[in-house]
Design a protein around this motif. Structure first.
Motif, PDB file in Angstrom:
ATOM      1  N   THR A  90       0.811  -1.218   0.000  1.00  0.00           N
ATOM      2  CA  THR A  90       0.000   0.000   0.000  1.00  0.00           C
ATOM      3  C   THR A  90       0.846   1.271   0.000  1.00  0.00           C
ATOM      4  N   HIS A  91       2.027   1.210   0.665  1.00  0.00           N
ATOM      5  CA  HIS A  91       2.847   2.427   0.674  1.00  0.00           C
ATOM      6  C   HIS A  91       4.281   2.111   1.086  1.00  0.00           C
ATOM      7  N   PRO A  92       5.184   3.035   0.753  1.00  0.00           N
ATOM      8  CA  PRO A  92       6.615   2.769   0.923  1.00  0.00           C
ATOM      9  C   PRO A  92       7.130   3.025   2.337  1.00  0.00           C
ATOM     10  N   HIS A  93       6.577   2.314   3.322  1.00  0.00           N
ATOM     11  CA  HIS A  93       7.134   2.293   4.669  1.00  0.00           C
ATOM     12  C   HIS A  93       7.598   0.866   4.936  1.00  0.00           C
ATOM     13  N   TRP A  94       8.606   0.716   5.803  1.00  0.00           N
ATOM     14  CA  TRP A  94       9.279  -0.580   5.916  1.00  0.00           C
ATOM     15  C   TRP A  94       8.327  -1.723   6.272  1.00  0.00           C
ATOM     16  N   ASP A  95       7.308  -1.437   7.074  1.00  0.00           N
ATOM     17  CA  ASP A  95       6.424  -2.511   7.535  1.00  0.00           C
ATOM     18  C   ASP A  95       5.353  -2.883   6.506  1.00  0.00           C
ATOM     19  N   HIS A  96       5.423  -2.285   5.314  1.00  0.00           N
ATOM     20  CA  HIS A  96       4.438  -2.590   4.264  1.00  0.00           C
ATOM     21  C   HIS A  96       5.088  -3.108   2.982  1.00  0.00           C
ATOM     22  N   VAL A  97       6.399  -3.300   3.009  1.00  0.00           N
ATOM     23  CA  VAL A  97       7.111  -3.750   1.795  1.00  0.00           C
ATOM     24  C   VAL A  97       7.915  -5.027   2.055  1.00  0.00           C
TER      25      VAL A  97
ATOM     26  N   GLY B 220      -4.565   0.500   4.008  1.00  0.00           N
ATOM     27  CA  GLY B 220      -3.196   0.910   4.309  1.00  0.00           C
ATOM     28  C   GLY B 220      -3.204   1.677   5.618  1.00  0.00           C
ATOM     29  N   ASP B 221      -2.285   2.621   5.790  1.00  0.00           N
ATOM     30  CA  ASP B 221      -2.194   3.300   7.088  1.00  0.00           C
ATOM     31  C   ASP B 221      -3.163   4.471   7.216  1.00  0.00           C
ATOM     32  N   MET B 222      -4.450   4.163   7.035  1.00  0.00           N
ATOM     33  CA  MET B 222      -5.509   5.158   7.250  1.00  0.00           C
ATOM     34  C   MET B 222      -6.697   4.439   7.887  1.00  0.00           C
TER      35      MET B 222
ATOM     36  N   ALA C  24      -1.772  10.999   1.017  1.00  0.00           N
ATOM     37  CA  ALA C  24      -1.791  11.081   2.483  1.00  0.00           C
ATOM     38  C   ALA C  24      -0.800  10.079   3.077  1.00  0.00           C
ATOM     39  N   HIS C  25      -0.122  10.484   4.134  1.00  0.00           N
ATOM     40  CA  HIS C  25       0.735   9.616   4.948  1.00  0.00           C
ATOM     41  C   HIS C  25       2.059   9.214   4.285  1.00  0.00           C
ATOM     42  N   ALA C  26       2.030   8.986   2.952  1.00  0.00           N
ATOM     43  CA  ALA C  26       3.257   8.575   2.252  1.00  0.00           C
ATOM     44  C   ALA C  26       3.028   8.773   0.753  1.00  0.00           C
TER      45      ALA C  26
HETATM   46 ZN   LIG Z   1       2.969   3.841   7.132  1.00  0.00          ZN
END
Ligand SMILES: [Zn+2]
Length: 259
Positions: free
Chosen positions: A65-72, A162-164, A143-145
């Protein structure tokens, strides 16, 4: 870790202890599946792969969903398949690889870094996932990333946000962007226009249609208060790190760095 559970026909969610992180699996029929944001520790990913084997589901594709470490994250056991992301998300994961590796090394060490963050960009402007399973709409916003994308499954009205839309996390802003609050409000507008019957946040509990509306309103109220310089009466701020994030946003608003 809560084992993979079927929350509605063909959609499975596992929730980990670390940050109440969710992984979502969408069955495609004939034994294939899509894996969205598999998370988060090495043991969690091994458990997820074991659950998929038990359900006779084999990943055909992944989605970040987005490029943060816990989502890739990914593991060999999940198979060598394309792991899609929006153009901006894939580019950001590539550009910020060193920072992502630092994050995963601190919070969930031991992952195969060869597989970590290796995303395949969707075609520019693509709004559906190129796969053979149930229709999956990709809703990309800022939003967020950068390139953050929700996956909406119209057949079941399920939103993988994702993170929303979290019951436990306030709106988390990307202060590196020029208009993080404006970006967030625009994204909430996109999401609230969808006929959501079930929401799965990246962190937190699953909600029904009424709970989805409640969370949208709570996030709007939070952002309203933030912009007005009020301390929002938001129960999610009882969590220490979220209160610290809020203080950072409030300071940026007061300093005129963001609006
Ligand atoms: Zn995130």
């Amino acid at each position: 870790m809560e084992r993979l559970a079927e929350i509605t026909a063909g959609i499975f969610v596992a929730t980990t202890d670390l940050y109440t992180t969710t992984s979502t699996v969408v069955a495609a029929g004939e034994g294939g599946c899509l894996v969205i944001d598999p998370a988060v520790t090495v043991a969690d990913l091994a458990g997820l792969a074991a659950d998929l084997r038990a359900l006779s589901l084999t990943p055909l594709a992944g989605f970040a969903t987005h490029p943060h470490w816990d989502h890739v994250l990914w593991s060999t056991e999940l198979g060598d398949v394309p792991r899609y992301a929006s153009v901006a998300a894939a580019a950001t994961a590539e550009r910020e690889r060193a920072r992502l590796i630092e994050g995963v090394g601190q919070e969930a060490p031991g992952h195969d870094l060869e597989l970590f963050g290796r995303l395949t960009a969707l075609a520019e402007g693509a709004d559906t996932l190129p796969w053979t399973g149930p229709a999956a709409q990709i809703v990309t916003h800022r939003a967020h990333a950068p390139g953050h994308s929700a996956v909406f499954l119209p057949e079941s009205g399920t939103l993988v946000a994702g993170d929303m839309c979290s019951d436990i996390e306030i709106p988390l802003l990307d202060l590196e962007q020029t208009d993080p609050v404006g970006d967030y409000l625009a994204a909430l507008d996109l999401l609230r226009a969808l006929p959501v019957r079930c929401v799965i946040p990246g962190h937190g509990g699953i909600g029904d249609a009424a709970e989805f509306r409640r969370r949208i309103e709570a996030d709007l109220a939070y952002l309203d208060g933030l912009r007005a310089g009020r301390d929002p009466a938001d129960p999610r701020l009882a969590t220490e790190w979220l209160a610290a994030e809020h203080a950072r946003y409030a300071a940026a608003i007061q300093a005129g760095q963001i609006a």
